[in-house]
Design a protein around this motif. Structure first.
Motif, short mmCIF file in Angstrom:
data_model
loop_
_atom_site.label_atom_id
_atom_site.label_comp_id
_atom_site.label_asym_id
_atom_site.label_seq_id
_atom_site.Cartn_x
_atom_site.Cartn_y
_atom_site.Cartn_z
N GLY A 1 0.78 -1.23 0.00
CA GLY A 1 0.00 0.00 0.00
C GLY A 1 0.81 1.27 0.00
N ARG A 2 2.09 1.21 -0.37
CA ARG A 2 2.94 2.40 -0.29
C ARG A 2 2.50 3.52 -1.22
NH1 ARG A 2 5.20 -0.41 3.31
NH2 ARG A 2 7.44 -0.29 3.79
N ILE A 3 1.84 3.17 -2.34
CA ILE A 3 1.39 4.22 -3.26
C ILE A 3 -0.13 4.20 -3.44
CG2 ILE A 3 3.60 4.30 -4.50
CD1 ILE A 3 2.25 2.68 -6.75
N GLY A 4 -0.83 3.47 -2.57
CA GLY A 4 -2.28 3.37 -2.71
C GLY A 4 -2.66 2.42 -3.83
N GLN A 5 -3.80 2.66 -4.42
CA GLN A 5 -4.29 1.81 -5.51
C GLN A 5 -3.67 2.25 -6.82
OE1 GLN A 5 -8.53 1.73 -5.88
NE2 GLN A 5 -8.53 0.28 -7.58
N VAL A 6 -3.11 1.29 -7.58
CA VAL A 6 -2.46 1.61 -8.85
C VAL A 6 -3.47 2.19 -9.83
CG1 VAL A 6 -1.25 0.65 -10.85
CG2 VAL A 6 -0.69 -0.16 -8.53
N LYS A 7 -3.06 3.31 -10.48
CA LYS A 7 -3.92 3.96 -11.46
C LYS A 7 -3.29 4.01 -12.85
CE LYS A 7 -7.37 4.85 -8.76
NZ LYS A 7 -8.68 4.17 -8.99
N THR A 8 -1.98 4.12 -12.92
CA THR A 8 -1.32 4.15 -14.23
C THR A 8 0.11 3.65 -14.11
OG1 THR A 8 -0.90 5.52 -16.20
CG2 THR A 8 -0.45 6.53 -14.08
N VAL A 9 0.61 3.07 -15.20
CA VAL A 9 1.98 2.54 -15.24
C VAL A 9 2.62 2.97 -16.55
CG1 VAL A 9 3.42 0.46 -15.14
CG2 VAL A 9 1.22 0.50 -13.94
N TRP A 10 3.86 3.45 -16.47
CA TRP A 10 4.63 3.82 -17.66
C TRP A 10 5.91 2.98 -17.67
CZ3 TRP A 10 4.58 9.54 -15.74
CH2 TRP A 10 3.27 10.04 -15.79
N VAL A 11 6.22 2.40 -18.81
CA VAL A 11 7.42 1.58 -18.95
C VAL A 11 8.25 2.12 -20.11
CG1 VAL A 11 8.36 -0.74 -19.28
CG2 VAL A 11 6.14 -0.45 -18.16
N ARG A 12 9.51 2.42 -19.84
CA ARG A 12 10.45 2.80 -20.90
C ARG A 12 11.51 1.70 -21.00
NH1 ARG A 12 12.96 8.44 -19.69
NH2 ARG A 12 13.26 7.47 -17.65
N HIS A 13 11.65 1.15 -22.21
CA HIS A 13 12.57 0.03 -22.42
C HIS A 13 13.69 0.49 -23.35
CE1 HIS A 13 13.04 -4.55 -23.32
NE2 HIS A 13 14.09 -4.01 -22.77
N PHE A 14 14.88 0.65 -22.79
CA PHE A 14 16.05 1.08 -23.54
C PHE A 14 16.81 -0.17 -24.00
CE2 PHE A 14 15.26 4.10 -20.03
CZ PHE A 14 14.89 5.21 -20.76
N VAL A 15 16.91 -0.37 -25.32
CA VAL A 15 17.46 -1.63 -25.85
C VAL A 15 18.78 -1.31 -26.56
CG1 VAL A 15 16.96 -3.72 -27.15
CG2 VAL A 15 15.09 -2.42 -26.15
N GLY A 16 19.84 -1.17 -25.77
CA GLY A 16 21.13 -0.77 -26.32
C GLY A 16 21.81 -1.83 -27.17
N TYR A 17 21.44 -3.11 -26.99
CA TYR A 17 22.10 -4.19 -27.73
C TYR A 17 21.20 -4.79 -28.80
CZ TYR A 17 25.14 -3.91 -23.67
OH TYR A 17 25.96 -3.46 -22.68
N GLY A 18 20.19 -4.04 -29.22
CA GLY A 18 19.24 -4.58 -30.18
C GLY A 18 19.88 -5.08 -31.46
N GLY A 19 20.87 -4.36 -31.97
CA GLY A 19 21.49 -4.74 -33.24
C GLY A 19 22.22 -6.05 -33.18
N ASP A 20 22.70 -6.43 -32.00
CA ASP A 20 23.40 -7.71 -31.86
C ASP A 20 22.46 -8.83 -31.45
OD1 ASP A 20 26.34 -6.92 -32.17
OD2 ASP A 20 25.62 -5.47 -30.71
N TRP A 21 21.48 -8.51 -30.65
CA TRP A 21 20.68 -9.57 -30.05
C TRP A 21 19.37 -9.84 -30.78
CZ3 TRP A 21 21.13 -8.30 -24.10
CH2 TRP A 21 22.48 -8.35 -23.74
N TYR A 22 18.89 -8.93 -31.62
CA TYR A 22 17.58 -9.14 -32.25
C TYR A 22 17.58 -8.98 -33.76
CZ TYR A 22 16.21 -8.83 -27.42
OH TYR A 22 16.14 -9.04 -26.08
N PHE A 23 18.61 -8.45 -34.32
CA PHE A 23 18.59 -8.19 -35.76
C PHE A 23 19.66 -8.95 -36.52
CE2 PHE A 23 16.14 -4.82 -33.91
CZ PHE A 23 15.08 -4.71 -34.80
N LYS A 24 20.21 -10.00 -35.89
CA LYS A 24 21.18 -10.84 -36.58
C LYS A 24 20.72 -12.30 -36.69
CE LYS A 24 25.12 -7.86 -35.73
NZ LYS A 24 26.45 -7.68 -35.12
N ASP A 25 19.47 -12.55 -36.31
CA ASP A 25 18.94 -13.91 -36.46
C ASP A 25 17.44 -13.84 -36.67
OD1 ASP A 25 17.88 -13.35 -33.98
OD2 ASP A 25 18.82 -15.03 -32.94
N TRP A 26 16.72 -14.93 -36.38
CA TRP A 26 15.30 -15.05 -36.69
C TRP A 26 14.42 -14.02 -35.99
CZ3 TRP A 26 12.39 -16.01 -32.37
CH2 TRP A 26 13.05 -16.58 -31.27
N HIS A 27 14.91 -13.38 -34.90
CA HIS A 27 14.12 -12.36 -34.21
C HIS A 27 13.76 -11.19 -35.12
CE1 HIS A 27 16.06 -14.47 -30.82
NE2 HIS A 27 15.02 -14.07 -30.10
N ALA A 28 14.53 -10.99 -36.19
CA ALA A 28 14.31 -9.84 -37.06
C ALA A 28 13.17 -10.04 -38.05
CB ALA A 28 15.61 -9.54 -37.83
#
Length: 422
Positions: free
Chosen positions: A168-195
């Motif tokens: 209960g530290r922030i009461g009832q959840v009303k909104t959530v924001w997520v920022r995902h910084f993907v610094g290794y995307g070129g190596d981990w997602y764009f060199k195989d089937w993930h792309a």
């Protein structure tokens, strides 16, 4: 599998003097694990391999000769094969790990479930809503145990945020924001089937399924309406692709070099998934949420901001050494010093996703032996995929809103009971 659960001592002790010591309870024999796939997530198989301590890999299948060569080093006593049927049809296998590319999960998992083998499916559960529902329906109809590897539910930073919210530290959840910084995307997602869309649907599913699941867990609801925008902005114009059929470079999976993004080389021949995306969601409990993913950024981490009706929390760093801060005492301008600052704890075994992978495997092995409820959820895994699929549809249709399809209530109830029929 009754023999694995029977640890009673049947020896005759009628002539033995009564001992005041606690009785010795022999440890159960190792679960015999069959593995499908030994690529990047082969690390989970290596984590599960604990000869003499509860589990060991006895048979592994992968059609790639290089993958089998690395498996031979990790599991010198295991049977290695290119045929997945050798694993699924082996009567000595107690449970199966499905660690293959996403679009193969339904076929392989359902074969193993029908063979009566408890199954671990790496996240995301599948690449279409229909295939996810097929897996869940097969588990329900066969009564075979199904577990989905959403390891972020075991990450210390996520569990810390969840505990603060539940306290209960922030009461009832009303909104959530997520920022995902993907610094290794070129190596981990764009060199195989993930792309490729054909194998992943898109990174709003393959990559964001982690965060959508966590967002659902922290908020206590599932996405009902989604709207997304995005583009192939980072790697779309890079001409340095491998020729079709050319193997990946040895250094394709690296944290060194290849910066900034335009210096990447030996990219996948086909790249048709978006590398920058924005997603808005309305959950079924009224919570509003947003997720952003960017592969231009040089850093790699996730930032969660959770706002309730009595405060907000935010993580700074998502591993040991980072912090979760809570502001909840009064209104003010910017305050660097929060009302509460909580250090993100280090896991006992800091291997894989901040120590989450060993905890994930522990839970799966316990589930195979004993059943019961788990922190991960096949229903939540399906809902994360459903949100990612419909968000991708929205992104590729000019940002038009989409409704997330509900899951059959019969299946929801079955999995919420710990996969026990009423």
């Amino acid at each position: 599998m009754t023999d694995l659960l029977d640890t009673s001592d049947t020896s005759d002790t009628s002539d033995t003097p009564e001992s005041t010591d606690a009785p010795h309870i022999p440890a159960p024999p190792d679960l015999r694990i069959g593995v499908l796939g030994h690529g990047l997530r082969g690390s989970l198989a290596r984590t599960a391999h604990r000869p003499g301590h509860g589990a060991r890999v006895t048979v592994l299948a992968d059609p790639d000769e290089r993958a089998l060569a690395t498996a031979a080093e990790a599991f010198p006593d295991a049977t290695l094969t290119a045929d997945h049927r050798t694993v699924i049809e082996d009567p000595a296998v107690d449970a199966v790990l499905v660690l293959t590319p996403d679009h193969t999960h339904a076929d392989l998992a359902c074969q193993a479930l029908r063979a009566g083998k408890p199954v671990f499916v790496e996240k995301p559960l599948e690449t279409t809503v229909e295939d996810c529902d097929t897996i869940l329906r097969t588990a329900y109809e066969t009564g075979t145990r199904l577990y989905v590897g959403h390891n972020m539910r075991h990450m210390p930073v996520v569990r810390l945020m969840r505990d603060l919210i539940r306290a209960g530290r922030i009461g009832q959840v009303k909104t959530v924001w997520v920022r995902h910084f993907v610094g290794y995307g070129g190596d981990w997602y764009f060199k195989d089937w993930h792309a490729e869309r054909a194998h992943t649907t898109g990174l709003l599913l393959q990559k964001a399924a982690h965060d959508i699941d966590v967002l659902h867990w922290l908020s206590g609801g599932y996405a009902r309406d989604v709207q997304a925008m995005g583009d192939l902005m980072v790697y779309g114009d890079n001409p340095h692709r491998r020729a079709p059929g050319e193997p990946k470079a040895d250094d394709w999976y690296t944290k060194d070099g290849h910066w900034p993004p335009h210096t990447q080389r030996a990219l996948n021949p086909v790249i048709d998934v978006e590398d920058v995306s924005l997603l808005n969601m309305r959950l079924d409990n009224g919570v509003l949420a947003a997720y952003q993913q960017c592969h231009f950024t040089p850093d790699y981490w996730r930032n969660y901001t959770v706002i309730g009706d009595a405060g907000r929390l935010e993580n700074f760093g998502d591993g040991p050494g980072g912090q979760v801060k809570v502001w909840n005492s009064r209104r003010s301008g910017h305050r660097f010093d929060a009302d509460e600052t909580h250090e993100i704890p280090a896991a006992e075994d800091n291997a894989g996703h901040g120590g989450a992978d060993p905890l994930l495997v522990d839970e799966f092995l316990r589930f195979v032996r004993d059943g019961g409820t788990t922190d991960t959820s096949p229903v939540a895994a399906r809902m994360a995929v459903a949100a990612g699929v419909r968000a991708t549809d929205s992104l590729r249709d000019g940002g038009t809103p989409r409704r997330v399809p509900e899951l059959d209530p019969e299946l929801v109830a079955y999995f919420e009971r710990g996969q026990v029929r009423a």
